[in-house]
Design a protein around this motif. Structure first.
Motif, PDB file in Angstrom:
ATOM      1  N   GLY A  61      78.001  74.162  82.031  1.00  0.00           N
ATOM      2  CA  GLY A  61      78.170  74.197  80.571  1.00  0.00           C
ATOM      3  C   GLY A  61      77.432  73.053  79.894  1.00  0.00           C
ATOM      4  N   LEU A  62      77.548  71.844  80.454  1.00  0.00           N
ATOM      5  CA  LEU A  62      76.838  70.689  79.898  1.00  0.00           C
ATOM      6  C   LEU A  62      75.325  70.879  79.983  1.00  0.00           C
ATOM      7  N   ALA A  63      74.856  71.440  81.100  1.00  0.00           N
ATOM      8  CA  ALA A  63      73.417  71.677  81.257  1.00  0.00           C
ATOM      9  C   ALA A  63      72.928  72.686  80.206  1.00  0.00           C
ATOM     10  N   LEU A  64      73.701  73.710  79.947  1.00  0.00           N
ATOM     11  CA  LEU A  64      73.335  74.713  78.944  1.00  0.00           C
ATOM     12  C   LEU A  64      73.286  74.097  77.550  1.00  0.00           C
ATOM     13  N   VAL A  65      74.272  73.314  77.206  1.00  0.00           N
ATOM     14  CA  VAL A  65      74.301  72.651  75.898  1.00  0.00           C
ATOM     15  C   VAL A  65      73.113  71.699  75.764  1.00  0.00           C
ATOM     16  N   ALA A  66      72.820  70.941  76.807  1.00  0.00           N
ATOM     17  CA  ALA A  66      71.683  70.018  76.767  1.00  0.00           C
ATOM     18  C   ALA A  66      70.369  70.788  76.576  1.00  0.00           C
ATOM     19  N   VAL A 117      70.151  72.050  72.895  1.00  0.00           N
ATOM     20  CA  VAL A 117      69.862  70.939  71.979  1.00  0.00           C
ATOM     21  C   VAL A 117      68.409  70.493  72.131  1.00  0.00           C
ATOM     22  N   PHE A 118      67.925  70.374  73.360  1.00  0.00           N
ATOM     23  CA  PHE A 118      66.539  69.990  73.601  1.00  0.00           C
ATOM     24  C   PHE A 118      65.576  71.018  73.010  1.00  0.00           C
ATOM     25  N   SER A 119      65.833  72.298  73.227  1.00  0.00           N
ATOM     26  CA  SER A 119      64.954  73.353  72.706  1.00  0.00           C
ATOM     27  C   SER A 119      64.882  73.303  71.194  1.00  0.00           C
ATOM     28  N   TRP A 120      66.022  73.179  70.551  1.00  0.00           N
ATOM     29  CA  TRP A 120      66.051  73.122  69.083  1.00  0.00           C
ATOM     30  C   TRP A 120      65.300  71.893  68.581  1.00  0.00           C
ATOM     31  N   SER A 121      65.544  70.752  69.212  1.00  0.00           N
ATOM     32  CA  SER A 121      64.895  69.514  68.805  1.00  0.00           C
ATOM     33  C   SER A 121      63.385  69.595  69.026  1.00  0.00           C
TER      34      SER A 121
END
Length: 151
Positions: free
Chosen positions: A22-27, A30-34
């Motif tokens: 779950g943390l890897a997916l959220v990271a 966030v990285f993709s959007w940024s």
């Protein structure tokens, strides 16, 4: 060995593995959007910097010729100015560029792009004499971003 202990180990493993996934997916999200936002901003700033010499050339021509007729009525001259100052083939950037007089009347460019245009003032001796309009490249950026992210 007690079967309850094995069941507890499996549950603990699954809880830790699930939390990590779950943390890897959220990271990743966030990285993709940024990255997408940062890359789009970078390309648009680079476009603006590339257009600055073109704005200065237009201002000099306006002063020399006493108006916009020299470029508004000569499509070939418009292409030459783009090639000389921007350094890009006119075919790739010309459809996104527009020239407006000081009153906002479009002189050069595609009328369908007017609503999408970002206007940059063309100043001569502290006086605005017109505007260079350009359309940012969101469609092109999206395809480049997708390709980059796939790699």
């Amino acid at each position: 060995m007690d079967p309850r202990l094995d069941n507890l180990r499996v549950k603990l493993f699954l809880a830790i593995a699930g939390g990590t996934a779950g943390l890897a997916l959220v990271a990743y999200l966030v990285f993709s959007w940024s990255f997408e936002r940062g890359f789009a901003d970078y390309v648009n700033r680079a476009d603006e910097a590339r257009l600055q010499p073109f704005i200065e050339t237009l201002a000099e021509g306006y002063t020399r010729e006493g108006g916009w007729k020299w470029v508004a009525e000569d499509r070939r001259r418009w292409f030459e100015l783009i090639r000389e100052t921007v350094g890009l083939p006119p075919v790739t950037i010309d459809p996104r560029l527009m020239l407006f007089d000081v009153d906002g009347t479009q002189l050069v460019g595609r009328a369908e792009n007017v609503k999408l245009a970002v206007l940059k003032p063309i100043d001569r001796q502290t006086k605005t004499v017109g505007y260079l309009g350009y359309v940012p490249r969101p469609e092109a950026l999206e395809s480049i971003e997708r390709l980059y992210l796939q790699r």
